[in-house]
Design a protein around this motif. Structure first.
Motif, PDB file in Angstrom:
ATOM      1  N   GLU A   1       0.879  -1.157  -0.217  1.00 18.21           N
ATOM      2  CA  GLU A   1      -0.120  -0.052  -0.108  1.00 18.21           C
ATOM      3  C   GLU A   1       0.834   1.174   0.049  1.00 18.21           C
ATOM      4  O   GLU A   1       0.670   2.240  -0.818  1.00 18.21           O
ATOM      5  CB  GLU A   1      -0.975   0.037   1.192  1.00 18.21           C
ATOM      6  CG  GLU A   1      -1.734   1.049   1.168  1.00 18.21           C
ATOM      7  CD  GLU A   1      -2.684   0.800   2.350  1.00 18.21           C
ATOM      8  OE1 GLU A   1      -3.640   1.904   2.483  1.00 18.21           O
ATOM      9  OE2 GLU A   1      -2.804  -0.016   3.127  1.00 18.21           O
ATOM     10  N   LEU A   2       1.870   1.297   0.745  1.00 18.40           N
ATOM     11  CA  LEU A   2       2.887   2.399   0.955  1.00 18.40           C
ATOM     12  C   LEU A   2       3.638   2.684  -0.302  1.00 18.40           C
ATOM     13  O   LEU A   2       3.936   3.573  -0.987  1.00 18.40           O
ATOM     14  CB  LEU A   2       3.615   2.368   2.043  1.00 18.40           C
ATOM     15  CG  LEU A   2       4.726   3.621   2.360  1.00 18.40           C
ATOM     16  CD1 LEU A   2       4.053   4.670   2.375  1.00 18.40           C
ATOM     17  CD2 LEU A   2       5.545   3.077   3.324  1.00 18.40           C
ATOM     18  N   GLY A   3       4.053   1.614  -1.117  1.00 19.64           N
ATOM     19  CA  GLY A   3       4.930   1.635  -2.413  1.00 19.64           C
ATOM     20  C   GLY A   3       4.037   1.886  -3.491  1.00 19.64           C
ATOM     21  O   GLY A   3       4.253   2.793  -4.436  1.00 19.64           O
ATOM     22  N   LYS A   4       2.583   1.594  -3.480  1.00 26.70           N
ATOM     23  CA  LYS A   4       1.558   2.097  -4.551  1.00 26.70           C
ATOM     24  C   LYS A   4       1.695   3.553  -4.477  1.00 26.70           C
ATOM     25  O   LYS A   4       1.393   4.558  -5.360  1.00 26.70           O
ATOM     26  CB  LYS A   4       0.381   1.246  -4.522  1.00 26.70           C
ATOM     27  CG  LYS A   4       0.522  -0.058  -4.695  1.00 26.70           C
ATOM     28  CD  LYS A   4      -1.035  -0.673  -4.670  1.00 26.70           C
ATOM     29  CE  LYS A   4      -0.700  -2.168  -5.143  1.00 26.70           C
ATOM     30  NZ  LYS A   4      -2.102  -2.961  -4.906  1.00 26.70           N
ATOM     31  N   GLU A   5       1.401   4.045  -3.315  1.00 27.71           N
ATOM     32  CA  GLU A   5       1.198   5.394  -3.020  1.00 27.71           C
ATOM     33  C   GLU A   5       2.326   6.291  -3.280  1.00 27.71           C
ATOM     34  O   GLU A   5       2.144   7.380  -4.047  1.00 27.71           O
ATOM     35  CB  GLU A   5       0.831   5.797  -1.502  1.00 27.71           C
ATOM     36  CG  GLU A   5       0.535   7.362  -0.937  1.00 27.71           C
ATOM     37  CD  GLU A   5       0.076   7.308   0.358  1.00 27.71           C
ATOM     38  OE1 GLU A   5       0.138   8.525   0.707  1.00 27.71           O
ATOM     39  OE2 GLU A   5      -0.095   6.323   0.992  1.00 27.71           O
ATOM     40  N   ILE A   6       3.452   5.741  -3.131  1.00 29.44           N
ATOM     41  CA  ILE A   6       4.589   6.561  -3.663  1.00 29.44           C
ATOM     42  C   ILE A   6       4.924   6.635  -5.204  1.00 29.44           C
ATOM     43  O   ILE A   6       5.176   7.617  -5.512  1.00 29.44           O
ATOM     44  CB  ILE A   6       6.003   5.923  -2.905  1.00 29.44           C
ATOM     45  CG1 ILE A   6       6.024   6.063  -1.181  1.00 29.44           C
ATOM     46  CG2 ILE A   6       7.183   6.495  -3.450  1.00 29.44           C
ATOM     47  CD1 ILE A   6       5.979   7.731  -0.917  1.00 29.44           C
ATOM     48  N   LEU A   7       4.530   5.356  -5.749  1.00 26.88           N
ATOM     49  CA  LEU A   7       4.633   5.454  -7.224  1.00 26.88           C
ATOM     50  C   LEU A   7       3.517   6.553  -7.727  1.00 26.88           C
ATOM     51  O   LEU A   7       3.809   7.066  -8.934  1.00 26.88           O
ATOM     52  CB  LEU A   7       4.118   4.279  -7.646  1.00 26.88           C
ATOM     53  CG  LEU A   7       5.399   3.159  -7.517  1.00 26.88           C
ATOM     54  CD1 LEU A   7       4.612   1.739  -8.093  1.00 26.88           C
ATOM     55  CD2 LEU A   7       6.268   3.559  -8.712  1.00 26.88           C
ATOM     56  N   GLN A   8       2.204   6.626  -7.084  1.00 25.38           N
ATOM     57  CA  GLN A   8       1.329   7.768  -7.522  1.00 25.38           C
ATOM     58  C   GLN A   8       1.767   9.106  -7.499  1.00 25.38           C
ATOM     59  O   GLN A   8       1.818   9.881  -8.144  1.00 25.38           O
ATOM     60  CB  GLN A   8       0.134   7.459  -6.957  1.00 25.38           C
ATOM     61  CG  GLN A   8      -0.789   6.316  -7.141  1.00 25.38           C
ATOM     62  CD  GLN A   8      -1.836   6.135  -6.338  1.00 25.38           C
ATOM     63  OE1 GLN A   8      -2.040   6.883  -5.642  1.00 25.38           O
ATOM     64  NE2 GLN A   8      -2.608   4.810  -6.699  1.00 25.38           N
ATOM     65  N   GLN A   9       2.582   9.170  -6.210  1.00 23.10           N
ATOM     66  CA  GLN A   9       3.241  10.731  -5.990  1.00 23.10           C
ATOM     67  C   GLN A   9       4.345  11.102  -7.028  1.00 23.10           C
ATOM     68  O   GLN A   9       4.442  12.321  -7.665  1.00 23.10           O
ATOM     69  CB  GLN A   9       3.452  10.850  -4.563  1.00 23.10           C
ATOM     70  CG  GLN A   9       2.457  10.650  -3.734  1.00 23.10           C
ATOM     71  CD  GLN A   9       2.843  10.961  -2.173  1.00 23.10           C
ATOM     72  OE1 GLN A   9       3.933  11.447  -1.876  1.00 23.10           O
ATOM     73  NE2 GLN A   9       2.378  10.344  -1.160  1.00 23.10           N
ATOM     74  N   GLU A  10       5.277  10.013  -7.252  1.00 27.12           N
ATOM     75  CA  GLU A  10       6.199  10.154  -8.200  1.00 27.12           C
ATOM     76  C   GLU A  10       5.870  10.397  -9.540  1.00 27.12           C
ATOM     77  O   GLU A  10       6.333  11.224 -10.297  1.00 27.12           O
ATOM     78  CB  GLU A  10       7.001   8.909  -8.163  1.00 27.12           C
ATOM     79  CG  GLU A  10       7.920   8.766  -6.876  1.00 27.12           C
ATOM     80  CD  GLU A  10       8.649   7.359  -6.907  1.00 27.12           C
ATOM     81  OE1 GLU A  10       9.518   7.185  -5.929  1.00 27.12           O
ATOM     82  OE2 GLU A  10       8.410   6.617  -7.712  1.00 27.12           O
ATOM     83  N   LYS A  11       4.575   9.809  -9.914  1.00 28.12           N
ATOM     84  CA  LYS A  11       4.102  10.037 -11.232  1.00 28.12           C
ATOM     85  C   LYS A  11       3.356  11.290 -11.530  1.00 28.12           C
ATOM     86  O   LYS A  11       3.697  12.128 -12.439  1.00 28.12           O
ATOM     87  CB  LYS A  11       3.123   8.949 -11.459  1.00 28.12           C
ATOM     88  CG  LYS A  11       2.494   8.772 -13.054  1.00 28.12           C
ATOM     89  CD  LYS A  11       1.688   7.452 -13.460  1.00 28.12           C
ATOM     90  CE  LYS A  11       1.344   7.392 -14.608  1.00 28.12           C
ATOM     91  NZ  LYS A  11       0.496   6.217 -14.976  1.00 28.12           N
ATOM     92  N   ALA A  12       2.985  11.715 -10.424  1.00 31.35           N
ATOM     93  CA  ALA A  12       2.215  13.046 -10.300  1.00 31.35           C
ATOM     94  C   ALA A  12       3.285  14.172 -10.598  1.00 31.35           C
ATOM     95  O   ALA A  12       3.171  15.099 -11.424  1.00 31.35           O
ATOM     96  CB  ALA A  12       1.552  13.340  -9.256  1.00 31.35           C
ATOM     97  N   LEU A  13       4.513  14.022  -9.900  1.00 32.51           N
ATOM     98  CA  LEU A  13       5.600  15.116 -10.183  1.00 32.51           C
ATOM     99  C   LEU A  13       6.070  15.043 -11.533  1.00 32.51           C
ATOM    100  O   LEU A  13       6.409  16.126 -12.261  1.00 32.51           O
ATOM    101  CB  LEU A  13       6.915  14.780  -9.202  1.00 32.51           C
ATOM    102  CG  LEU A  13       6.511  15.163  -7.714  1.00 32.51           C
ATOM    103  CD1 LEU A  13       7.867  14.971  -6.940  1.00 32.51           C
ATOM    104  CD2 LEU A  13       6.256  16.732  -7.926  1.00 32.51           C
ATOM    105  N   LEU A  14       6.221  13.882 -12.234  1.00 33.30           N
ATOM    106  CA  LEU A  14       6.756  13.539 -13.586  1.00 33.30           C
ATOM    107  C   LEU A  14       5.988  13.968 -14.598  1.00 33.30           C
ATOM    108  O   LEU A  14       6.276  14.503 -15.529  1.00 33.30           O
ATOM    109  CB  LEU A  14       7.139  12.246 -13.656  1.00 33.30           C
ATOM    110  CG  LEU A  14       8.388  11.799 -13.083  1.00 33.30           C
ATOM    111  CD1 LEU A  14       8.619  10.284 -13.355  1.00 33.30           C
ATOM    112  CD2 LEU A  14       9.717  12.566 -13.035  1.00 33.30           C
TER     113      LEU A  14
END
Length: 291
Positions: A48-61
């Motif tokens: 769950e934490l890893g998926k959330e981090i991926l979403q935040q990273e994708k939002a920045l990119l």
């Protein structure tokens, strides 16, 4: 004490004891980074934490990549590909990975990150998705990536920030093999020094994930004020950062060679041919020239 303990022996030199350490059979996790790193990282990104981090990273990119242009884009990473370049307008996209992967959305090329199977100065945009965090020699990976980026091209580095709450948790669990605490956690300041040596200019830096590194809802609600405060006060102290750098174009001024003048020593030869001897007037007996 077993194999995990470091075996020592004492030697007496001039009345002093010197403790010599023997090499360990089981190396620290940061020095191994074998194939099981891919498996552990895949498992963490599916949490769950890893998926959330991926979403935040994708939002920045998604806010950065549309402004980057070129012909070739390359993304690197460990484990199962997590494609973050969907918002890029570059047509030719490649995912570099050390283990064979297959995807119907982008091309995958199997290559070691410290020995890239790419031509020199052939990539316009390179995205390093936590590649430096889990590489045994991150400086070699960065140097190899700088080789394949064209002058004026960009490197986008996504990494874990050691100067954050995530860095504090990593310091507490630095001897654990749990993800992502076993990573390198290279600071953006250190990366900027490496990039300057490779003739890169750091364009900017953004971060995200300001809260505690946990997916527990109860803990998040209790410490939600930390995330709120971090977004407004510690804007560059998030758990994950994105750093963008541009490869500088060398501007060489050609210097004309200065040769010594040799024109004065040359014999002038008529272009039309060799000059004929001039016609001389005959002299008479009285040493007078005939008219």
């Amino acid at each position: 004490m077993g194999l995990m303990a470091c075996q020592t022996r004492r030697i007496t030199v001039h009345g002093h004891f010197i403790i010599m350490s023997l090499p360990r059979l089981f190396k620290p996790f940061q020095q191994i980074h074998g194939s099981f790193v891919h498996q552990l990282l895949n498992k963490w990104f599916k949490s769950e934490l890893g998926k959330e981090i991926l979403q935040q990273e994708k939002a920045l990119l998604e806010r950065l990549l549309p402004s980057m242009f070129g012909y070739n884009l390359v993304q690197t990473g460990f484990g199962e590909p997590h494609w973050l370049a969907e918002s890029s307008t570059i047509h030719n996209k490649i995912y570099l990975c050390e283990q064979p992967q297959y995807s119907g959305y982008y091309r995958c090329v199997c290559s070691h990150l410290d020995e890239l199977a790419l031509a020199t100065e052939s990539v316009d945009v390179a995205i390093l998705h936590h590649s430096l965090d889990f590489a045994s020699a991150p400086h070699r990976v960065l140097r190899e990536m700088s080789r394949v980026v064209i002058p004026g091209g960009k490197i986008v580095i996504v990494g874990f920030n050691p100067w954050s709450l995530w860095g504090v948790f990593r310091f507490v669990q630095m001897h654990s093999i749990r993800m992502p605490w076993s990573g390198n956690f290279i600071s953006a300041y250190r990366l900027s020094d490496w990039l300057k040596l490779l003739d890169f200019h750091v364009e900017g830096y953004e971060s995200t994930a300001y809260g505690l590194p946990t997916a527990n809802d109860r803990t998040r609600k209790l410490f939600n004020w930390i995330s709120y405060l971090g977004q407004r006060v510690w804007r560059q102290r998030g758990g994950v950062y994105v750093l963008v750098a541009t490869k500088q174009v060398s501007t060489l001024t050609p210097i004309k060679p200065r040769f010594s003048s040799v024109t004065d020593s040359l014999v002038h030869i008529p272009i039309a041919g060799i000059a004929k001897p001039s016609i001389r007037n005959h002299w008479n007996k009285t040493n007078k020239r005939e008219t």
